[in-house]
Every structure is written in structure tokens, then in C-alpha cells.
Design a protein around this motif. Structure first.
Motif, PDB file in Angstrom:
ATOM      1  N   GLY A 274      69.901   2.130  37.564  1.00 32.44           N
ATOM      2  CA  GLY A 274      71.014   1.440  36.917  1.00 32.44           C
ATOM      3  C   GLY A 274      71.035   1.607  35.406  1.00 32.44           C
ATOM      4  N   THR A 275      72.190   1.348  34.845  1.00 27.83           N
ATOM      5  CA  THR A 275      72.397   1.471  33.408  1.00 27.83           C
ATOM      6  C   THR A 275      71.454   0.580  32.612  1.00 27.83           C
ATOM      7  OG1 THR A 275      74.719   1.912  33.855  1.00 27.83           O
ATOM      8  CG2 THR A 275      74.164   1.311  31.598  1.00 27.83           C
ATOM      9  N   THR A 276      71.284  -0.657  33.059  1.00 34.88           N
ATOM     10  CA  THR A 276      70.444  -1.604  32.320  1.00 34.88           C
ATOM     11  C   THR A 276      69.027  -1.072  32.183  1.00 34.88           C
ATOM     12  OG1 THR A 276      71.799  -3.401  33.194  1.00 34.88           O
ATOM     13  CG2 THR A 276      69.723  -4.018  32.169  1.00 34.88           C
ATOM     14  N   PHE A 277      68.468  -0.551  33.270  1.00 39.40           N
ATOM     15  CA  PHE A 277      67.114  -0.016  33.215  1.00 39.40           C
ATOM     16  C   PHE A 277      67.059   1.232  32.350  1.00 39.40           C
ATOM     17  CE2 PHE A 277      63.555   2.586  34.616  1.00 39.40           C
ATOM     18  CZ  PHE A 277      62.520   1.670  34.584  1.00 39.40           C
ATOM     19  N   ARG A 278      68.017   2.122  32.528  1.00 40.02           N
ATOM     20  CA  ARG A 278      68.003   3.382  31.772  1.00 40.02           C
ATOM     21  C   ARG A 278      68.104   3.156  30.269  1.00 40.02           C
ATOM     22  NH1 ARG A 278      72.091   5.332  35.576  1.00 40.02           N
ATOM     23  NH2 ARG A 278      73.432   5.375  33.766  1.00 40.02           N
ATOM     24  N   GLN A 279      68.678   2.041  29.854  1.00 36.48           N
ATOM     25  CA  GLN A 279      68.829   1.761  28.424  1.00 36.48           C
ATOM     26  C   GLN A 279      67.567   1.161  27.803  1.00 36.48           C
ATOM     27  OE1 GLN A 279      72.350  -0.693  28.356  1.00 36.48           O
ATOM     28  NE2 GLN A 279      73.710   1.078  28.310  1.00 36.48           N
ATOM     29  N   LEU A 280      66.570   0.859  28.615  1.00 34.73           N
ATOM     30  CA  LEU A 280      65.316   0.319  28.085  1.00 34.73           C
ATOM     31  C   LEU A 280      64.578   1.386  27.280  1.00 34.73           C
ATOM     32  CD1 LEU A 280      63.885  -1.526  31.215  1.00 34.73           C
ATOM     33  CD2 LEU A 280      64.900  -2.595  29.192  1.00 34.73           C
ATOM     34  N   SER A 281      63.724   0.926  26.395  1.00 35.34           N
ATOM     35  CA  SER A 281      62.881   1.856  25.646  1.00 35.34           C
ATOM     36  C   SER A 281      61.897   2.511  26.611  1.00 35.34           C
ATOM     37  CB  SER A 281      62.112   1.111  24.558  1.00 35.34           C
ATOM     38  OG  SER A 281      61.146   0.247  25.148  1.00 35.34           O
ATOM     39  N   GLU A 282      61.451   3.711  26.245  1.00 36.57           N
ATOM     40  CA  GLU A 282      60.468   4.413  27.078  1.00 36.57           C
ATOM     41  C   GLU A 282      59.208   3.577  27.238  1.00 36.57           C
ATOM     42  OE1 GLU A 282      60.643   7.144  29.025  1.00 36.57           O
ATOM     43  OE2 GLU A 282      62.773   7.034  28.498  1.00 36.57           O
ATOM     44  N   GLU A 283      58.854   2.853  26.203  1.00 34.05           N
ATOM     45  CA  GLU A 283      57.664   2.006  26.242  1.00 34.05           C
ATOM     46  C   GLU A 283      57.761   0.977  27.370  1.00 34.05           C
ATOM     47  OE1 GLU A 283      55.616  -1.386  23.429  1.00 34.05           O
ATOM     48  OE2 GLU A 283      56.609   0.286  22.434  1.00 34.05           O
ATOM     49  N   LYS A 284      58.923   0.360  27.529  1.00 33.69           N
ATOM     50  CA  LYS A 284      59.108  -0.646  28.581  1.00 33.69           C
ATOM     51  C   LYS A 284      59.156  -0.020  29.973  1.00 33.69           C
ATOM     52  CE  LYS A 284      61.230  -4.389  26.043  1.00 33.69           C
ATOM     53  NZ  LYS A 284      62.334  -5.345  25.961  1.00 33.69           N
ATOM     54  N   LYS A 285      59.615   1.217  30.063  1.00 32.20           N
ATOM     55  CA  LYS A 285      59.725   1.888  31.360  1.00 32.20           C
ATOM     56  C   LYS A 285      58.374   2.387  31.866  1.00 32.20           C
ATOM     57  CE  LYS A 285      64.302   3.776  30.410  1.00 32.20           C
ATOM     58  NZ  LYS A 285      65.042   5.036  30.286  1.00 32.20           N
ATOM     59  N   GLN A 286      57.451   2.658  30.947  1.00 34.39           N
ATOM     60  CA  GLN A 286      56.157   3.228  31.307  1.00 34.39           C
ATOM     61  C   GLN A 286      55.197   2.148  31.794  1.00 34.39           C
ATOM     62  OE1 GLN A 286      55.744   6.549  31.348  1.00 34.39           O
ATOM     63  NE2 GLN A 286      57.873   6.652  30.661  1.00 34.39           N
TER      64      GLN A 286
ATOM     65  N   GLN B 221      53.833  -7.699  37.246  1.00 34.99           N
ATOM     66  CA  GLN B 221      54.160  -8.670  36.192  1.00 34.99           C
ATOM     67  C   GLN B 221      55.237  -8.152  35.247  1.00 34.99           C
ATOM     68  OE1 GLN B 221      50.322  -9.696  34.447  1.00 34.99           O
ATOM     69  NE2 GLN B 221      50.500 -11.735  35.371  1.00 34.99           N
ATOM     70  N   SER B 222      55.119  -6.917  34.802  1.00 28.68           N
ATOM     71  CA  SER B 222      56.104  -6.397  33.849  1.00 28.68           C
ATOM     72  C   SER B 222      57.461  -6.189  34.523  1.00 28.68           C
ATOM     73  CB  SER B 222      55.613  -5.099  33.193  1.00 28.68           C
ATOM     74  OG  SER B 222      55.360  -4.098  34.151  1.00 28.68           O
ATOM     75  N   ALA B 223      57.468  -5.782  35.783  1.00 28.85           N
ATOM     76  CA  ALA B 223      58.734  -5.607  36.499  1.00 28.85           C
ATOM     77  C   ALA B 223      59.432  -6.947  36.702  1.00 28.85           C
ATOM     78  CB  ALA B 223      58.488  -4.920  37.839  1.00 28.85           C
ATOM     79  N   ILE B 224      58.681  -7.965  37.077  1.00 21.76           N
ATOM     80  CA  ILE B 224      59.263  -9.304  37.245  1.00 21.76           C
ATOM     81  C   ILE B 224      59.816  -9.805  35.918  1.00 21.76           C
ATOM     82  CG2 ILE B 224      58.689 -11.736  37.690  1.00 21.76           C
ATOM     83  CD1 ILE B 224      56.952 -10.725  40.026  1.00 21.76           C
ATOM     84  N   ALA B 225      59.073  -9.589  34.832  1.00 21.67           N
ATOM     85  CA  ALA B 225      59.548 -10.016  33.512  1.00 21.67           C
ATOM     86  C   ALA B 225      60.863  -9.318  33.152  1.00 21.67           C
ATOM     87  CB  ALA B 225      58.480  -9.744  32.454  1.00 21.67           C
ATOM     88  N   LEU B 226      60.956  -8.017  33.423  1.00 23.47           N
ATOM     89  CA  LEU B 226      62.198  -7.277  33.148  1.00 23.47           C
ATOM     90  C   LEU B 226      63.361  -7.840  33.955  1.00 23.47           C
ATOM     91  CD1 LEU B 226      61.048  -3.539  33.088  1.00 23.47           C
ATOM     92  CD2 LEU B 226      61.854  -4.893  31.150  1.00 23.47           C
TER      93      LEU B 226
END
Length: 114
Positions: free
Chosen positions: A59-71, A76-81
């Protein structure tokens, strides 16, 4: 009671609602944007479906995240996102008879509701 979670203007949600109504299945709709979501609900959904399936990485929302957040994503990090941006949750999440189902395909719904 069957409960569907999603965003009302999502095309997939519209198709799933139309299918449920055409098959005369009573359901309650919970809109993430209007009704919000709780961390307890998201943790429960993740425990049933897994964050890898629940987090919409296309999705667009995920793709717009910084690479740092995607890596290096983990539970825990997925739930936070997803708590921060519920649009990243794949749709719909359907709960029927205590079972969690993700997405919409007519054949799958026919199996769920037979």
C-alpha cells in the motif's frame, strides 16, 4: 455476530460488504478511521493472522515510510506502524465464530459461511 474491520471507502471492503448483504449475513462494520483501533485488538489480530500477513506492504502508506522504518520489521515494530497508521492493515479483517479471516475472495467467504 460477524464483525468486519476496515475502511469504508476501500474497494475491497465495498465488495465484501456487498457479498455479505447479497447473502443475507448480518455483520457489524468497524471503520479504523472513524472508530479507531486499540492495541489489544491489534495484538489479538496479529496473534491469529501474523504481522507479515496483516501489514500491507504494497500500500501507499507503507511505501511512503522511510527505508529505516521498513527495514528489520518484527512483531512490535509492525504493530506500532499499524497502530500509528491503520491504513497499513490489510482489509478486510473478518471475525466470524471467533475465527479471523483476512482479505476478500467470494469462494473463501462461501467456505466461511457455509
Amino acid at each position: 455476530m460477524t464483525k468486519m474491520f476496515g475502511i469504508k471507502n476501500c474497494d475491497t471492503i465495498k465488495k465484501a460488504k456487498k457479498w455479505l448483504e447479497a447473502n443475507q449475513i448480518d455483520y457489524q462494520f468497524h471503520d479504523y478511521r472513524v472508530d479507531g483501533i486499540t492495541s489489544d485488538w491489534l495484538i489479538e489480530a496479529e496473534s491469529k493472522l501474523g504481522w507479515q500477513k496483516l501489514l500491507n506492504q504494497r500500500g501507499t502508506t507503507f511505501r511512503q515510510l522511510s527505508e529505516e522504518k521498513k527495514q528489520n520489521l518484527d512483531t512490535q515494530s509492525a504493530i506500532a506502524l499499524m497502530l500509528d497508521a491503520p491504513a497499513m492493515i490489510k482489509r478486510p479483517v473478518l471475525i466470524h465464530n471467533g475465527e479471523y479471516h483476512l482479505g476478500f475472495k467470494p469462494a473463501e467467504y462461501e467456505e466461511v459461511f457455509k
